[in-house]
Design an enzyme around this catalytic site. Structure first.
Site, mmCIF file in Angstrom:
data_model
loop_
_atom_site.group_PDB
_atom_site.id
_atom_site.type_symbol
_atom_site.label_atom_id
_atom_site.label_comp_id
_atom_site.label_asym_id
_atom_site.label_seq_id
_atom_site.Cartn_x
_atom_site.Cartn_y
_atom_site.Cartn_z
ATOM 1 N N GLU A 189 -15.322 41.285 102.387
ATOM 2 C CA GLU A 189 -16.004 42.221 103.283
ATOM 3 C C GLU A 189 -17.163 41.612 104.070
ATOM 4 O O GLU A 189 -18.334 41.980 103.864
ATOM 5 C CB GLU A 189 -16.494 43.440 102.487
ATOM 6 N N GLU A 373 -8.680 46.474 97.680
ATOM 7 C CA GLU A 373 -9.521 47.475 97.003
ATOM 8 C C GLU A 373 -9.166 48.854 97.525
ATOM 9 O O GLU A 373 -9.073 49.062 98.731
ATOM 10 C CB GLU A 373 -11.019 47.279 97.289
HETATM 11 C C1 FCB Z 1 -16.664 47.608 98.339
HETATM 12 C C2 FCB Z 1 -17.059 46.366 97.564
HETATM 13 C C3 FCB Z 1 -16.860 46.502 96.077
HETATM 14 C C4 FCB Z 1 -17.212 47.877 95.559
HETATM 15 C C5 FCB Z 1 -16.556 48.943 96.404
HETATM 16 C C6 FCB Z 1 -16.818 50.363 95.922
HETATM 17 O O1 FCB Z 1 -17.382 47.657 99.530
HETATM 18 O O2 FCB Z 1 -16.309 45.267 97.988
HETATM 19 O O3 FCB Z 1 -17.590 45.471 95.462
HETATM 20 O O4 FCB Z 1 -18.553 48.017 95.458
HETATM 21 O O5 FCB Z 1 -16.945 48.827 97.723
#
Ligand code: FCB
Length: 467
Positions: A189, A373
């Site tokens: 990210e 994620e």
């Molecule tokens: C993302 C992050 C991860 C976690 C999620 C909820 O932005 O990559 O580490 O905190 O959000």
């Protein structure tokens, strides 16, 4: 290999048809080669911040600064994974999860002068060896936000030299760990590192200047581009990619101004990263939105950044509804009466599908995608030894259905990692927000498998039985 639908309906028990998680019989999720795993990150779970020669990171400094993290929480102990890693790998394997996405703490493995820290490296070597023994596919992120503080002291991501230091770090790690990693992601990210870290100051290092954000982003992307060929040379068999959080922006009305607002939001969240990576250029609209923030770009940088990728990791959580701000930008218009999570984020699975199908249209050379994620926070409590996280179960089922729809629309999505394997240090929100499919009692470090994890495990067991 794909299972055909008739085999699926013949084999599944009546109970599984009724359970609130199991995907529909015609879902691509039944394909055995669709990787289903869970993700974590070093600073969020490891703890042991001053052990075995680990150096301070920007998150140690930031979380120790009063007012930066909810309740003054820090990652000093977190889930104590540094000491409990065997138990945690056994738990992952016990759930039948096929993939594990983890990150390496740069300040744990490299000294300030660039020499390897053997004790820190050995931790990851043991961890990766154990994961391999269990047959778990490993996705390793090199940078999930824990920049060594000594680099921040010299300007951090505002200093071009940090990109070269990152390439050295990638070189060391891929020489040391070649053969034990299935897929390398350079960065997690970059939008959050650049914008939250240097643009609005909500994350470490806590600087707030629009011009800083674009320059930090450029150096992050340059770091990525310099590292990719190094990883290829040192560890040719693994896949190389990057993980990006992608934002879905919807327009509050059909008006041209609101449509433009939604477009600009996606430029600021997505094209800012994907255009340089996949088209070798920054989107011009970005600098109409943020006039005067063009970063300093040297000759050849954009070619370096556009190094071919084996995969793109997409992190997705929610959508943002937007209207024109009456000038050149956008303003958020939160919809009413929608389902939200403990974070206040709207549950909006269609956004994930629409982003994926949109990327396929926009980028001719879009690499295969992993959802690296996706998940949600809820205020989970253990009752009689159980955690019934009903909202999460429905959330996961609906987002996996959205992934299936994207696959059916022609997007090459190869896997999905739940965020997160266990409750952990949620950055500026500390320990209050629980994203895990496993509950962590921070006083005792006891792990309790939540109902969502049980159902994912049950599905994976059933899928395994199908030939
Ligand atoms: C993302 C992050 C991860 C976690 C999620 C909820 O932005 O990559 O580490 O905190 O959000």
């Amino acid at each position: 290999m794909a299972n055909d639908a008739s085999a699926v309906s013949d084999t599944r028990s009546p109970q599984s048809l009724a359970d609130p998680f199991t995907p529909a019989a015609d879902s691509s999720l039944w394909r055995k080669n669709f990787l289903l795993g869970a993700a974590t990150a070093s600073y969020q779970i490891e703890g042991a911040v001053a052990e075995d020669g680990r150096l301070p990171s920007i998150w140690d400094t930031f979380s120790a600064t009063p007012g930066k993290v909810l309740a003054g929480d820090t990652g000093a102990v977190a889930c104590d994974h540094y000491h409990r890693w065997q138990e945690d790998v056994d738990m992952l394997a016990g759930l039948g999860l096929e993939g594990y996405r983890l990150s390496i703490a740069w300040p744990r493995v490299m000294g300030a002068a660039g020499a390897p820290n053997r004790k820190g490296l050995d931790f990851y070597k043991r961890l990766l060896a154990r994961l391999k023994e269990k047959g778990i596919t490993t996705f390793v992120t090199l940078y999930h936000w824990d920049l060594p503080q000594h680099l921040e002291d010299r300007g951090g991501w505002l200093n071009r030299d940090t990109a070269y230091r990152f390439a050295d770090y990638a070189d060391l790690m891929s020489r040391e760990l070649a053969g034990s990693v299935d897929a390398w992601a350079t960065l997690n990210e970059p939008w959050c590192s650049a914008y939250l870290g240097y643009g609005n100051g909500h994350h470490a290092p806590g600087l707030a200047d629009g011009r800083f954000a674009t320059q930090a982003m450029h150096h992050l992307l340059l770091a990525h581009g310099l590292a990719v060929p190094v990883l290829r040379a040192n560890d040719p068999a693994s896949q190389k990619g990057i993980v990006a959080n992608m934002g879905r922006g919807t327009a509050n009305s059909d008006s041209a101004a609101d449509q433009r607002a939604a477009h600009l939001f996606e430029v600021q969240h997505n094209a800012w990263i994907l255009d340089p990576l996949l088209k070798g250029a920054y989107p011009r609209d970005l600098f109409e939105l943020w006039p005067g923030t063009e970063p300093l770009v040297l000759d050849g940088d954009l070619q370096t950044i556009a190094a071919p990728l084996d995969f793109l990791g997409v992190n997705y959580y929610f959508r943002t509804n937007l209207a024109s701000d009456g000038a050149h930008g956008f303003t958020e218009v939160p919809p009413e009466g929608v389902e939200r999570t403990q974070m206040g984020w709207e549950v909006h699975p269609d956004g994930l599908r629409d982003l994926l199908t949109g990327f396929r249209k926009t980028y001719a050379n879009l690499p295969p995608i992993y959802i690296t994620e996706n998940g949600m926070a809820s205020d989970d409590k253990v009752t009689d030894g159980h955690v019934d996280d009903t909202q999460r179960i429905a959330f996961l089922k609906r987002h996996l259905a959205a992934v299936d729809q994207a696959i059916k629309a022609g997007v090459d999505v190869r896997g999905y990692f739940l965020w997160s394997l266990m409750d952990n240090f949620e950055w500026a929100f500390g320990y209050e927000r629980r994203f895990g499919v496993v509950h962590v009692d921070y006083a005792t470090q006891k792990r309790t498998i939540k109902r969502s994890a049980e159902l994912v495990a049950k599905f994976l067991r059933e899928r395994k039985l199908l030939t």
